[in-house]
Every structure is written in structure tokens, then in C-alpha cells.
Design a protein around this motif. Structure first.
Motif, PDB file in Angstrom:
ATOM      1  N   ASN A 191       0.840  -1.191   0.000  1.00 30.79           N
ATOM      2  CA  ASN A 191       0.000   0.000   0.000  1.00 30.79           C
ATOM      3  C   ASN A 191       0.879   1.246   0.000  1.00 30.79           C
ATOM      4  O   ASN A 191       1.666   1.432   0.925  1.00 30.79           O
ATOM      5  CB  ASN A 191      -0.922   0.011   1.221  1.00 30.79           C
ATOM      6  N   PRO A 192       0.768   2.075  -1.029  1.00 31.27           N
ATOM      7  CA  PRO A 192       1.589   3.289  -1.066  1.00 31.27           C
ATOM      8  C   PRO A 192       1.308   4.226   0.111  1.00 31.27           C
ATOM      9  O   PRO A 192       2.157   5.067   0.430  1.00 31.27           O
ATOM     10  CB  PRO A 192       1.166   3.966  -2.379  1.00 31.27           C
ATOM     11  N   ASP A 193       0.148   4.071   0.732  1.00 29.80           N
ATOM     12  CA  ASP A 193      -0.214   4.919   1.873  1.00 29.80           C
ATOM     13  C   ASP A 193       0.197   4.223   3.169  1.00 29.80           C
ATOM     14  O   ASP A 193      -0.416   3.251   3.580  1.00 29.80           O
ATOM     15  CB  ASP A 193      -1.726   5.159   1.856  1.00 29.80           C
ATOM     16  N   TYR A 194       1.253   4.760   3.808  1.00 28.01           N
ATOM     17  CA  TYR A 194       1.789   4.083   4.995  1.00 28.01           C
ATOM     18  C   TYR A 194       0.860   4.187   6.204  1.00 28.01           C
ATOM     19  O   TYR A 194       1.105   3.549   7.226  1.00 28.01           O
ATOM     20  CB  TYR A 194       3.191   4.609   5.330  1.00 28.01           C
ATOM     21  N   THR A 195      -0.201   4.995   6.091  1.00 33.86           N
ATOM     22  CA  THR A 195      -1.146   5.065   7.220  1.00 33.86           C
ATOM     23  C   THR A 195      -2.284   4.041   7.056  1.00 33.86           C
ATOM     24  O   THR A 195      -3.237   4.064   7.820  1.00 33.86           O
ATOM     25  CB  THR A 195      -1.745   6.475   7.371  1.00 33.86           C
ATOM     26  N   SER A 196      -2.147   3.166   6.086  1.00 32.64           N
ATOM     27  CA  SER A 196      -3.149   2.118   5.903  1.00 32.64           C
ATOM     28  C   SER A 196      -2.432   0.776   5.848  1.00 32.64           C
ATOM     29  O   SER A 196      -1.845   0.414   4.835  1.00 32.64           O
ATOM     30  CB  SER A 196      -3.909   2.382   4.601  1.00 32.64           C
ATOM     31  N   ARG A 197      -2.430   0.052   6.973  1.00 37.85           N
ATOM     32  CA  ARG A 197      -1.672  -1.203   7.054  1.00 37.85           C
ATOM     33  C   ARG A 197      -2.561  -2.310   7.598  1.00 37.85           C
ATOM     34  O   ARG A 197      -3.401  -2.063   8.471  1.00 37.85           O
ATOM     35  CB  ARG A 197      -0.443  -1.045   7.987  1.00 37.85           C
ATOM     36  N   PRO A 198      -2.363  -3.544   7.112  1.00 34.64           N
ATOM     37  CA  PRO A 198      -3.141  -4.661   7.666  1.00 34.64           C
ATOM     38  C   PRO A 198      -2.660  -5.034   9.072  1.00 34.64           C
ATOM     39  O   PRO A 198      -1.538  -4.696   9.457  1.00 34.64           O
ATOM     40  CB  PRO A 198      -2.868  -5.800   6.683  1.00 34.64           C
ATOM     41  N   GLU A 199      -3.511  -5.721   9.795  1.00 37.24           N
ATOM     42  CA  GLU A 199      -3.140  -6.172  11.146  1.00 37.24           C
ATOM     43  C   GLU A 199      -2.117  -7.312  11.038  1.00 37.24           C
ATOM     44  O   GLU A 199      -2.192  -8.129  10.125  1.00 37.24           O
ATOM     45  CB  GLU A 199      -4.380  -6.660  11.894  1.00 37.24           C
ATOM     46  N   PRO A 200      -1.185  -7.373  12.000  1.00 38.52           N
ATOM     47  CA  PRO A 200      -0.211  -8.478  12.001  1.00 38.52           C
ATOM     48  C   PRO A 200      -0.883  -9.857  12.043  1.00 38.52           C
ATOM     49  O   PRO A 200      -0.368 -10.812  11.477  1.00 38.52           O
ATOM     50  CB  PRO A 200       0.594  -8.231  13.280  1.00 38.52           C
ATOM     51  N   GLU A 201      -2.051  -9.939  12.677  1.00 32.23           N
ATOM     52  CA  GLU A 201      -2.781 -11.213  12.794  1.00 32.23           C
ATOM     53  C   GLU A 201      -3.330 -11.679  11.450  1.00 32.23           C
ATOM     54  O   GLU A 201      -3.678 -12.849  11.299  1.00 32.23           O
ATOM     55  CB  GLU A 201      -3.929 -11.097  13.798  1.00 32.23           C
ATOM     56  N   ASP A 202      -3.417 -10.752  10.490  1.00 34.21           N
ATOM     57  CA  ASP A 202      -3.933 -11.133   9.166  1.00 34.21           C
ATOM     58  C   ASP A 202      -3.059 -12.192   8.489  1.00 34.21           C
ATOM     59  O   ASP A 202      -3.500 -12.846   7.547  1.00 34.21           O
ATOM     60  CB  ASP A 202      -4.039  -9.908   8.241  1.00 34.21           C
ATOM     61  N   LEU A 203      -1.807 -12.316   8.954  1.00 32.32           N
ATOM     62  CA  LEU A 203      -0.909 -13.304   8.352  1.00 32.32           C
ATOM     63  C   LEU A 203      -1.137 -14.710   8.900  1.00 32.32           C
ATOM     64  O   LEU A 203      -0.664 -15.682   8.309  1.00 32.32           O
ATOM     65  CB  LEU A 203       0.556 -12.925   8.632  1.00 32.32           C
ATOM     66  N   LEU A 204      -1.832 -14.813  10.015  1.00 32.29           N
ATOM     67  CA  LEU A 204      -1.913 -16.117  10.696  1.00 32.29           C
ATOM     68  C   LEU A 204      -2.596 -17.195   9.847  1.00 32.29           C
ATOM     69  O   LEU A 204      -2.097 -18.318   9.789  1.00 32.29           O
ATOM     70  CB  LEU A 204      -2.579 -15.978  12.069  1.00 32.29           C
ATOM     71  N   PRO A 205      -3.734 -16.896   9.174  1.00 30.20           N
ATOM     72  CA  PRO A 205      -4.357 -17.967   8.373  1.00 30.20           C
ATOM     73  C   PRO A 205      -3.419 -18.555   7.319  1.00 30.20           C
ATOM     74  O   PRO A 205      -3.380 -19.778   7.148  1.00 30.20           O
ATOM     75  CB  PRO A 205      -5.558 -17.263   7.723  1.00 30.20           C
ATOM     76  N   VAL A 206      -2.656 -17.710   6.651  1.00 31.98           N
ATOM     77  CA  VAL A 206      -1.768 -18.224   5.603  1.00 31.98           C
ATOM     78  C   VAL A 206      -0.617 -19.034   6.220  1.00 31.98           C
ATOM     79  O   VAL A 206      -0.205 -20.069   5.677  1.00 31.98           O
ATOM     80  CB  VAL A 206      -1.261 -17.087   4.674  1.00 31.98           C
ATOM     81  N   LEU A 207      -0.150 -18.612   7.397  1.00 27.77           N
ATOM     82  CA  LEU A 207       0.909 -19.377   8.081  1.00 27.77           C
ATOM     83  C   LEU A 207       0.370 -20.712   8.586  1.00 27.77           C
ATOM     84  O   LEU A 207       1.073 -21.729   8.559  1.00 27.77           O
ATOM     85  CB  LEU A 207       1.482 -18.563   9.252  1.00 27.77           C
ATOM     86  N   GLU A 208      -0.887 -20.712   9.038  1.00 31.48           N
ATOM     87  CA  GLU A 208      -1.509 -21.963   9.495  1.00 31.48           C
ATOM     88  C   GLU A 208      -1.661 -22.948   8.341  1.00 31.48           C
ATOM     89  O   GLU A 208      -1.409 -24.145   8.498  1.00 31.48           O
ATOM     90  CB  GLU A 208      -2.878 -21.673  10.139  1.00 31.48           C
ATOM     91  N   ARG A 209      -2.050 -22.410   7.175  1.00 30.58           N
ATOM     92  CA  ARG A 209      -2.185 -23.296   6.002  1.00 30.58           C
ATOM     93  C   ARG A 209      -0.826 -23.865   5.602  1.00 30.58           C
ATOM     94  O   ARG A 209      -0.708 -25.044   5.286  1.00 30.58           O
ATOM     95  CB  ARG A 209      -2.782 -22.526   4.821  1.00 30.58           C
ATOM     96  N   ALA A 210       0.207 -23.015   5.664  1.00 26.96           N
ATOM     97  CA  ALA A 210       1.564 -23.479   5.303  1.00 26.96           C
ATOM     98  C   ALA A 210       2.024 -24.570   6.266  1.00 26.96           C
ATOM     99  O   ALA A 210       2.630 -25.565   5.852  1.00 26.96           O
ATOM    100  CB  ALA A 210       2.538 -22.305   5.300  1.00 26.96           C
ATOM    101  N   ALA A 211       1.709 -24.390   7.554  1.00 29.07           N
ATOM    102  CA  ALA A 211       2.100 -25.386   8.563  1.00 29.07           C
ATOM    103  C   ALA A 211       1.334 -26.676   8.339  1.00 29.07           C
ATOM    104  O   ALA A 211       1.900 -27.771   8.497  1.00 29.07           O
ATOM    105  CB  ALA A 211       1.853 -24.841   9.967  1.00 29.07           C
ATOM    106  N   ALA A 212       0.063 -26.603   7.936  1.00 25.34           N
ATOM    107  CA  ALA A 212      -0.757 -27.785   7.723  1.00 25.34           C
ATOM    108  C   ALA A 212      -0.258 -28.596   6.517  1.00 25.34           C
ATOM    109  O   ALA A 212      -0.236 -29.819   6.545  1.00 25.34           O
ATOM    110  CB  ALA A 212      -2.217 -27.389   7.514  1.00 25.34           C
ATOM    111  N   VAL A 213       0.178 -27.885   5.466  1.00 28.62           N
ATOM    112  CA  VAL A 213       0.697 -28.560   4.270  1.00 28.62           C
ATOM    113  C   VAL A 213       1.951 -29.352   4.630  1.00 28.62           C
ATOM    114  O   VAL A 213       2.154 -30.469   4.154  1.00 28.62           O
ATOM    115  CB  VAL A 213       1.020 -27.522   3.162  1.00 28.62           C
ATOM    116  N   LYS A 214       2.765 -28.760   5.483  1.00 26.28           N
ATOM    117  CA  LYS A 214       4.035 -29.386   5.857  1.00 26.28           C
ATOM    118  C   LYS A 214       3.820 -30.610   6.739  1.00 26.28           C
ATOM    119  O   LYS A 214       4.561 -31.588   6.662  1.00 26.28           O
ATOM    120  CB  LYS A 214       4.904 -28.350   6.583  1.00 26.28           C
ATOM    121  N   ALA A 215       2.765 -30.553   7.594  1.00 28.10           N
ATOM    122  CA  ALA A 215       2.535 -31.615   8.598  1.00 28.10           C
ATOM    123  C   ALA A 215       2.108 -32.937   7.953  1.00 28.10           C
ATOM    124  O   ALA A 215       1.646 -32.966   6.845  1.00 28.10           O
ATOM    125  CB  ALA A 215       1.461 -31.151   9.578  1.00 28.10           C
TER     126      ALA A 215
END
Lengths: 86, 132
Positions: free
Chosen positions: B108-132
Motif C-alpha cells: 500500500n503506497p499509503d503508509y497510514t493504511s496497514r493490515p493487522e499483524p494477525e492477518d498473516l496467521l491464516p496463511v501461516l496456518e495453512r503453510a504449517a498444515a501442508v508441511k505436517a
């Protein structure tokens, strides 16, 4: 407070010229113009995206240790955040 | 603000086996200050002359009128970044899978508009599930 709520509070204070920023109106307008123009270039749609192969890198941390992306990926998924600084 | 918020989510990332690094064009000395000021336990890597941000398509040239403004403030970006070019990366976050393919991207070119850090958790959970 969520990150976006903190950013919203910062933006409201900054754009209303409040301390500690005390930003004059012309300064605020220049910064808004720069952001609007950068959005308008569409540059954000031309970046690497999900599904692309990530460019690999080798960069130093502040202590001079080299971190290599391929090595980090051997341990698990890698989160990158690009930070302009300051 | 964003670095602190990511730090607060880092234990959740750790549990899912993910590493976190920040990439910045600023000099190593300035990155060290950022790490100390925000009590970060993840590194800020020095992207000298914005080479990595260029490879990700994030690097942009500041317009002349903004350079003029910064110069007026004694905000000496060439000194701060040890790079004469007056370029910066657009704020962005990526998750890269172990096969090197990007799983998540947010720019996002606008630095005052950022996603929450927790927004990454679903994709990390899916990556962990694929590996398991």
C-alpha cells in the motif's frame, strides 16, 4: 488497540496540525499529494504477488551478520516487512 | 508503529515456525536504533541502495517537490540511507513459502493504511498444515 486504529489516531493528529508534529497545512498537503500521486501511478499493482517466485536475497543485520533468504526458508515460511525507516 | 505491532505478534509467528525480518534502505546504524527504540527481537536488514525492494517492485522515486520539502526539514534521506537516489520502498508485507513461492502479498503506497499483524496467521496456518 489495533495497528490500524493507532495509525488512524496518528493520521488524525498529524493532519489537524496537533503536537508533537505541529505540521503546517502546506506540508500536510504536499505529503497528501505525493501519496495520491504514487497511488495513481498504479505502481502497487506491478509488484511481486502471491503465486510469484520471491526474489532471493542476502542482507546484513545491524551487527554485520549476513542473513540469506534461502537459508531462512529452510527453517520455515518467511515473513518480510518492507520498512522505509526512521 | 508497524514494527512494534509485528513484534507483539511474533510469538504467534514463532509457534507456526515462521521467521520474521524487516527490510529497510536505512543504514545499519539507523536500523540498530530502530531495533533498540522498539525493543525488537527480529532483525532489520540493510537493503543497501534498495536492491531487494527493487526486485520486489516496491522502490519508487520521490517527486522533486517532496525532496524539496524534506531538504527544508533537514531530513537528509541520502545521508540516512547512504544512497544519493531519494528512493524508498512502498510499505509492503509478504509471506514466502518454503518452496520460495509467495503465499501472501500486501502493498500500500499509503503508509497510514496497514493490515493487522494477525492477518498473516491464516496463511501461516495453512503453510504449517501442508508441511505436517
Amino acid at each position: 488497540m489495533s495497528l490500524q486504529a493507532q495509525l488512524d489516531a496518528f493520521k488524525a493528529d498529524f493532519e489537524s496540525g496537533k503536537p508533537p508534529y505541529n505540521a503546517p497545512r502546506p506540508v500536510i498537503e504536499i505529503m497528501q499529494r505525493a501519496t495520491a500521486e504514487l497511488i495513481a501511478t498504479g505502481a502497487a499493482s506491478l509488484t511481486k504477488k502471491a503465486g510469484d517466485v520471491a526474489p532471493s536475497f542476502s542482507l546484513k543485520d545491524p551487527n554485520g551478520n549476513v542473513l540469506d533468504s534461502d537459508e531462512l526458508l529452510r527453517r520455515g515460511p518467511l515473513i518480510l516487512t518492507f520498512y522505509r525507516g526512521a | 508503529m508497524e514494527l512494534k505491532a509485528l513484534e507483539a505478534a511474533k510469538t504467534k509467528y514463532d509457534k507456526l515456525g515462521a521467521s520474521l525480518v524487516a527490510i529497510s534502505p536505512q543504514t545499519a546504524a539507523n536500523s540498530r536504533k530502530s531495533v533498540e527504540k522498539n525493543n525488537l527481537t527480529f532483525p532489520i536488514l540493510s537493503d543497501t541502495h534498495g536492491k531487494v525492494s527493487e526486485a520486489f517492485g516496491l522502490r519508487f522515486q520521490l517527486p522533486d517537490y517532496l525532496i524539496e520539502l524534506y531538504e527544508g526539514f533537514k531530513n537528509d534521506l541520502p545521508l540516512f540511507n547512504d544512497d544519493p537516489s531519494w528512493t524508498l520502498p512502498m510499505p509492503a508485507r509478504f509471506v514466502i513459502g518454503q518452496d520460495g513461492v509467495i503465499l501472501y502479498s500486501e502493498v500500500n503506497p499509503d503508509y497510514t493504511s496497514r493490515p493487522e499483524p494477525e492477518d498473516l496467521l491464516p496463511v501461516l496456518e495453512r503453510a504449517a498444515a501442508v508441511k505436517a
